[in-house]
Enzyme design. Structure first.
Site, PDB file in Angstrom:
ATOM      1  N   GLY A 163      24.502  52.240  49.514  1.00 14.78           N
ATOM      2  CA  GLY A 163      25.927  52.564  49.492  1.00 14.78           C
ATOM      3  C   GLY A 163      26.353  53.478  50.619  1.00 14.78           C
ATOM      4  N   PRO A 214      25.818  42.427  47.149  1.00 15.69           N
ATOM      5  CA  PRO A 214      24.597  43.219  47.100  1.00 15.69           C
ATOM      6  C   PRO A 214      24.893  44.677  47.467  1.00 15.69           C
ATOM      7  CG  PRO A 214      24.303  41.265  48.467  1.00 15.69           C
ATOM      8  CD  PRO A 214      25.761  41.395  48.196  1.00 15.69           C
ATOM      9  N   TYR A 267      27.424  57.801  70.231  1.00 16.49           N
ATOM     10  CA  TYR A 267      27.947  58.092  68.905  1.00 16.49           C
ATOM     11  C   TYR A 267      29.142  59.014  69.062  1.00 16.49           C
ATOM     12  CZ  TYR A 267      26.692  58.042  63.963  1.00 16.49           C
ATOM     13  OH  TYR A 267      26.644  57.780  62.627  1.00 16.49           O
ATOM     14  N   ARG A 297      21.140  45.333  60.688  1.00 18.44           N
ATOM     15  CA  ARG A 297      20.423  45.559  61.948  1.00 18.44           C
ATOM     16  C   ARG A 297      20.406  47.049  62.291  1.00 18.44           C
ATOM     17  NH1 ARG A 297      19.467  41.115  65.153  1.00 18.44           N
ATOM     18  NH2 ARG A 297      19.316  42.423  66.992  1.00 18.44           N
ATOM     19  N   GLY A 353      25.019  40.838  53.913  1.00 17.80           N
ATOM     20  CA  GLY A 353      25.232  40.443  52.526  1.00 17.80           C
ATOM     21  C   GLY A 353      26.092  39.213  52.356  1.00 17.80           C
ATOM     22  N   THR A 354      26.295  38.452  53.434  1.00 16.56           N
ATOM     23  CA  THR A 354      27.152  37.273  53.289  1.00 16.56           C
ATOM     24  C   THR A 354      26.348  36.025  52.948  1.00 16.56           C
ATOM     25  OG1 THR A 354      26.959  36.842  55.651  1.00 16.56           O
ATOM     26  CG2 THR A 354      28.871  38.087  54.927  1.00 16.56           C
ATOM     27  N   ASP A 367      19.845  58.053  60.511  1.00 12.35           N
ATOM     28  CA  ASP A 367      20.377  59.325  60.018  1.00 12.35           C
ATOM     29  C   ASP A 367      20.647  59.285  58.517  1.00 12.35           C
ATOM     30  OD1 ASP A 367      20.200  60.082  62.572  1.00 12.35           O
ATOM     31  OD2 ASP A 367      22.351  60.275  62.967  1.00 12.35           O
ATOM     32  N   SER A 368      20.846  58.083  58.000  1.00 12.19           N
ATOM     33  CA  SER A 368      21.173  57.958  56.585  1.00 12.19           C
ATOM     34  C   SER A 368      19.930  57.771  55.732  1.00 12.19           C
ATOM     35  CB  SER A 368      22.087  56.750  56.395  1.00 12.19           C
ATOM     36  OG  SER A 368      21.394  55.586  56.810  1.00 12.19           O
TER      37      SER A 368
END
Lengths: 590, 543
Positions: B123, B119, B463, B202, B254-255, B188-189
């Site tokens: 990206g 999936p 971070y 998560r 995605g597993t 942030d993304s």
């Protein structure tokens, strides 16, 4: 506990020490590249200085040197007994020492406060911490088995991630002549250690008029706890409990701290500067015992001694000794100047140089000579022998592994390699309380010994056999003789336990009883080495027997009594004497 | 979108003819502006030079890419379902178009033909989660959910919205804003990452103090697995029905299947927003202040504490000011803080704040936080600094691409750690990075910096940014990987977690077992074995 650093006190010390040192010593040599390394290390991470401990002078010297080189003065963990000294105790405190009890006896609060104090000093990183790995001064000049408590405490902040790294700097301080020379010998013979007192210090000032040669201080390569523990310690184990809660270190950590401690003490040993006298003392001691046994005239002519010393110098260099032998002077000059510094221990009679053992009162020239009993005379002689032995001991670590192999070859019934190894491993195990032998490194030590002896052409080691070459006889003889007093000593202790030990023998009573037993044997001429009178050797022997389970400490009602497994002690004695072959029980095989 | 870098194709940093840094495009506050301090900062920090350039690979052509490994039977049947697909070099993806049912069809087909499905949402993964496992021999289908991007309904009574999982963060926010709502989930993304991706990893948003992390936001979700569709029967806000099955899905990376639809909480848009910033004399004081704020449970929507290196970095990204007056004021501020207040410019650090909500409450809240900060020596440093701090988060990824043009590679990683170990861990990890770089022959001192980005009752999220100049290294990527590995080891040894919100992927798999214990691994494995026995979802993340 707690130190109070005061610059005025330090300046006072610096001033007086400069005067005193100038008086006492010819020179104090420091490796300056070591100082530079230390300087660098202090800037990077918290530093722990680990000097060797041979004399009271050690920590004064350390602070003095750091002060002279304009480095941060160390905070020193010192034994509680110094605090008893009036004024001086306080002054030591003001120059950066703090005092701790020698043993905590399970006092958890004391331990917690103390370890927190040490860690805080370390984490703040304003000053290097200094303590003695050996725990106490070595009276024999051999390195002592390291104490782990403090080392554990200083490593803890790293394990718990409270500091990025801790640098451990082994420092080797070697004295050409030790201030406490005969004091130590007497102590080992049973005269108790005088209490540290200020008046005692003043009385000791007469030593100021004597010449104590030079001192060498070698600052070793800083050892990073981080790289030391890499892959050995899983630091995640501290993640689940708040870090301030004290926890008994796991076996993994205890093992690691123990290994590191041995490594550091070895580093101290290796960086000890050996003076020519150390070699002379070894030769003169051996000569003394041999002549005693064979009834020859004791002593060596100046030429003989010079020639033998040169031989031993070359040998020890090949074994990697850190020997300070002035090459610009001729060997005979070197010998003479060494002898003159140690006038108290040697004498010339009829052109032969020998140990000054015959005149009983030699050691205390001030006192009027009184009639002496044979026992007192023996003890007086032993003082000289033990003083001398303490110099020989300085070189022991250089020869130890080859000497163990030499003795193993001597004891083994054949030249079969496995058999020699078994014998080697037995001896090594037996003596691991006596000398610094890293736990679990039997095979490495054996290989190192083989390598050294092969390098010098004294031994041929094939796949199955270990053969002594023609030219190896002399060296191997020397090496075996070096270890012989220890072998004999352990045997005597075993014999005492078999023959004399009563049911009610307590640990406390052990030393006086075994001393009496040994004196009896020495007087009867059944024992050659008065060195065996050293309480250090006796304690080590008992510790080894306890470790091997041949003697057990009783618990409960008869607390403190020793239960002797006579069969086992007997067989150990026979094995040491070469009467019994080593058992196949040796754990490691080649 | 760039295929070989972060973000939009029109947006990037470059050095213009005058040698000054410029940020192109129109999308950000910084766009189109000259940034005079950046060049000096790059040269000073990394020893990078504008003269030494290493160009990126510009275009991907089909000859440089291996031919696709196609399962013909699967492709044939896929054609008949009408699901669009492509195997051009640049996309080589299959698109799950339109709806949940398409996904069900694709998963059924994949099972039938034993095809591996990966999936793909936005990206933006940084854990190698989207990389095809090299040991996979089956045909691999990248299942792009980007066309499943609709809000299906909004329930104003319960304040929930039912959304297709392929929707990208900023679209979701924009569409909800049109109706006067928001989710408040702002990782942030968020410009590029998708709702399904958030669930699968998560994710955590910067405003979680008000809105919560993804696991707090999700009310209901649907996932297509090889066994069928998993979902709950109702939308009760909390249930005691055994272990929560949502937690098998959250973080499954995605597993197990594809998340197709999510019902999530929404909130009315905040009436008032206010940025803020506080300067602290040093990082230690800053952390102590954040801890106190967390203790009093009065954290603003977002609070972030940057260390000194990052403060300097933020400073370097100040755009050119047009008026003399502004630069005069800036100078005055600098004078006040360093000379008058005695802050050491090489030690001070800054916290950025974002308050949200009712205007009166925000002002009151603001005062409370500044009062706490004052106790730790903090000085209020203005709204503008705060706002710029948050804008930088979006811009920084572009900067990484600029760095790569000049021999600088870098990456970020995160962790969570109990309060008492925050300082120790930050220091150790930063020191370890410097140490490892030196050890591995990096010629220039690396950038090794951190910030505390989230506060919790029992700890914080930290971070790290790490970058170095790789001139003179033969295999910089390998060195980079080794250093990153060492840094993670250091995090774990210092009491930090394997990941706070980036996930495990394939990058951090090696530490899973020690992190969750053998039994824990067994539990996850048995779920995988039941749900996906043929390993159709074969991206091999996590386990």
């Amino acid at each position: 506990m707690a130190h109070r650093l005061q610059l005025s006190t330090i300046r006072f010390f610096a001033y007086t020490l400069t005067k005193v040192f100038k008086n006492l010593f010819r020179s104090i040599c420091v490796n300056e590249e070591g100082i530079q390394r230390l300087q660098q290390a202090i800037q990077e991470h918290p530093v722990v200085l680990l000097p060797s401990h041979r004399s009271y002078m050690d920590f004064l010297l350390m602070s003095y040197i750091l002060y002279t080189y304009d480095l941060a003065l160390p905070v020193i963990a010192a034994g509680m007994d110094f605090m008893g000294m009036k004024v001086v105790g306080e002054m030591l405190r003001m120059s950066g020492a703090f005092f701790i009890r020698r043993s905590f006896g399970g006092d958890k609060l004391y331990w917690a406060v103390f370890s927190e104090y040490v860690k805080t000093i370390l984490k703040n990183g304003f000053a290097p911490l200094e303590f003695f790995l050996e725990g106490t001064r070595s009276r024999t000049a051999k390195s002592l088995t390291p104490k782990l408590g403090l080392l554990n405490i200083v490593m803890d902040p790293f394990f718990k991630g409270e500091v990025f790294d801790v640098n451990l700097v082994p420092v080797s301080i070697s004295y050409e002549r030790i201030l406490e020379e005969s004091l130590y010998a007497r102590e080992l013979l049973g005269v108790p250690k005088p209490k540290e007192s200020t008046s005692g210090l003043f009385k000791a000032r007469k030593v100021l008029s004597e010449d104590y040669g030079s001192i060498h201080i070698y600052f070793g390569q800083p050892v990073s706890v981080r790289s030391l523990s890499q892959g050995k310690i899983d630091r995640c184990q501290f993640n689940l409990i708040p870090r301030h809660i004290p926890k008994k270190p796991t076996e993994e950590i205890q093992g690691f701290v123990n290994d590191s401690a041995y490594r550091l003490v070895r580093a101290q040993e290796e960086n000890m500067v050996l003076k020519p006298w150390v070699l002379l003392a070894s030769l003169l001691l051996q000569n003394h015992h041999q002549s005693q046994a064979s009834g020859q005239r004791p002593g060596l002519t100046r030429d003989e001694l010079t020639q033998q010393a040169a031989w031993l110098r070359d040998l020890s260099r090949q074994y990697g000794a850190f020997l300070h032998w002035p090459d610009h002077a001729s060997p005979s000059e070197v010998v003479s100047s060494s002898l003159s510094l140690h006038r108290g221990l040697v004498k010339m009679s009829e052109g032969r140089i020998q140990l000054a053992v015959e005149q009983g009162g030699q050691v205390n020239p001030g006192e009027p000579r009184t009639a002496v009993t044979p026992e007192e005379e023996l003890l007086n002689r032993a003082v000289v022998i033990l003083s001398c032995a303490s110099y020989r001991n300085q070189a022991l670590h250089v020869f130890l592994r080859p000497a163990l192999l030499a003795s193993a070859l001597h004891a083994a019934s054949s030249n079969h390699k496995q058999e020699v190894f078994n014998s080697f491993s037995f001896l090594r195990n037996m003596f691991s309380n006596e000398f610094i032998l890293c736990p679990g490194a039997t095979v490495q030590d054996f290989e190192e010994a083989c390598f050294l002896l092969m390098k010098t052409g004294e031994l041929q080691v094939t796949e199955h056999e270990v053969l002594v070459t023609e030219r190896g006889q002399r060296t191997l003889g020397f090496l075996t003789n070096m270890l012989d007093p220890f072998l004999q000593g352990y045997q005597v202790v075993c014999r005492f336990l078999c023959e004399e030990a009563s049911e009610a023998l307590t640990e406390k009573q052990f030393i006086p009883d075994v001393r009496k037993f040994i004196i009896k044997h020495l007087l009867a001429g059944r024992l050659r080495y008065s060195e065996v009178l050293s309480s250090d050797l006796q304690k080590n022997a008992l510790a080894a027997l306890l470790r091997l389970g041949a003697v057990q400490k009783m618990k409960g009602a008869q607390q403190g009594t020793l239960k002797v497994n006579k069969v086992m002690v007997n067989s150990l004695e026979d094995t040491l004497g070469g009467k019994l072959p080593t058992q196949k029980a040796a754990v490691a095989r080649l | 979108m760039k295929w070989n870098g972060w973000g939009y194709s029109d947006t990037r940093f470059l050095f213009n003819k005058k040698g000054q840094a410029e940020f192109t495009g129109k999308r950000y506050r910084l766009s189109g502006l000259i940034i005079p301090g950046l060049k000096d900062w790059m040269e000073g920090t990394f020893g990078a030079s504008v003269q030494h350039k290493s160009q990126a690979t510009p275009i991907l052509n089909s000859s440089s890419v291996q031919p696709p490994n196609l399962n013909e039977a699967f492709v044939e049947e896929l054609k008949s379902t009408g699901v669009p697909y492509s195997h051009d070099a640049e996309d080589r993806v299959f698109r799950a178009h339109d709806c949940h049912d398409d996904v069900v069809k694709i998963v059924e087909l994949a099972c039938k033909h034993n095809v591996c499905l990966i999936p793909y949402g936005g990206g933006t993964s940084v854990s190698s989660a989207l990389e095809c496992p090299p040991e996979e021999t089956r045909s691999i289908v990248s299942l792009d959910t980007s066309q499943m991007n609709r809000i299906l309904w909004i329930d104003e009574k319960n304040l929930t919205a039912h959304v297709e999982a392929g929707i990208v963060g900023q679209d979701l926010e924009r569409l909800l804003n049109e109706s006067g709502y928001c989710t408040g989930h702002e990782p942030d993304s968020m410009e590029f990452s998708s709702l399904g991706g958030w669930v699968a990893t998560r994710a955590s948003g910067m405003k979680k103090n008000i809105y919560g992390n993804i696991e707090d936001l999700v009310v209901h979700m649907k996932m297509v697995t090889p066994r069928g569709v998993i979902e709950k029967s109702c939308q009760g806000p909390r249930m005691s029905t055994g272990p929560d099955i949502h937690h098998f899905i959250l973080g499954s990376e995605g597993t197990l299947g594809v998340v197709t639809e999510v019902t999530m909480k929404i909130r009315p848009m905040p009436e008032y927003q206010k940025y803020g910033s506080v300067v602290f004399p040093n990082f230690e004081q800053g952390v102590a202040c954040l801890r106190e704020i967390a203790k009093q449970r009065c954290a603003p929507a977002s609070v972030r504490l940057m260390d000194n290196e990052q403060f300097k970095f933020g400073h370097a990204l100040k755009p050119q000011v047009s008026s003399i007056f502004t630069s005069f004021v800036d100078g005055l501020k600098k004078f006040y803080i360093t000379k008058f207040k005695g802050f050491d410019p090489n030690r001070l650090c800054v916290a950025t704040l974002l308050f949200e909500g009712n205007r009166d409450r925000v002002l009151q809240h603001e005062k409370q936080v500044y009062d706490i900060a004052a106790k730790f020596g903090g000085l209020a440093a203005g709204e503008d600094n705060g706002q710029r701090g948050y804008m930088l988060t979006f811009v920084i990824a572009y900067l990484r691409d600029l760095g790569m043009d000049y021999y600088v590679i870098g990456e970020s990683f995160e962790t969570s750690v109990p309060w008492d170990r925050v300082l120790d861990m930050c220091r150790n990890v930063k020191a370890r990075i410097v140490h490892e770089c030196k050890e591995r022959g990096v010629q220039f001192p690396p950038l090794s910096t951190c910030r505390v980005t989230q506060t919790y009752d029992a700890g914080a999220c930290v971070y790290f940014y790490f970058a170095f100049n790789y001139r003179g290294l033969s295999d910089p990527v390998h060195v980079y990987e080794q250093v990153e590995h060492a840094a993670r080891e250091e995090i774990l040894a210092s009491g930090g977690s394997l990941s706070h919100h980036h996930g495990v992927g394939k990058l951090r798999k090696a530490w899973m077992r020690e992190t969750i214990s053998n039994v824990g691994m067994g539990m996850l494995q048995s779920v995988k074995d039941y749900v996906d026995p043929a390993n159709i979802f074969g991206n091999r993340n996590l386990l």
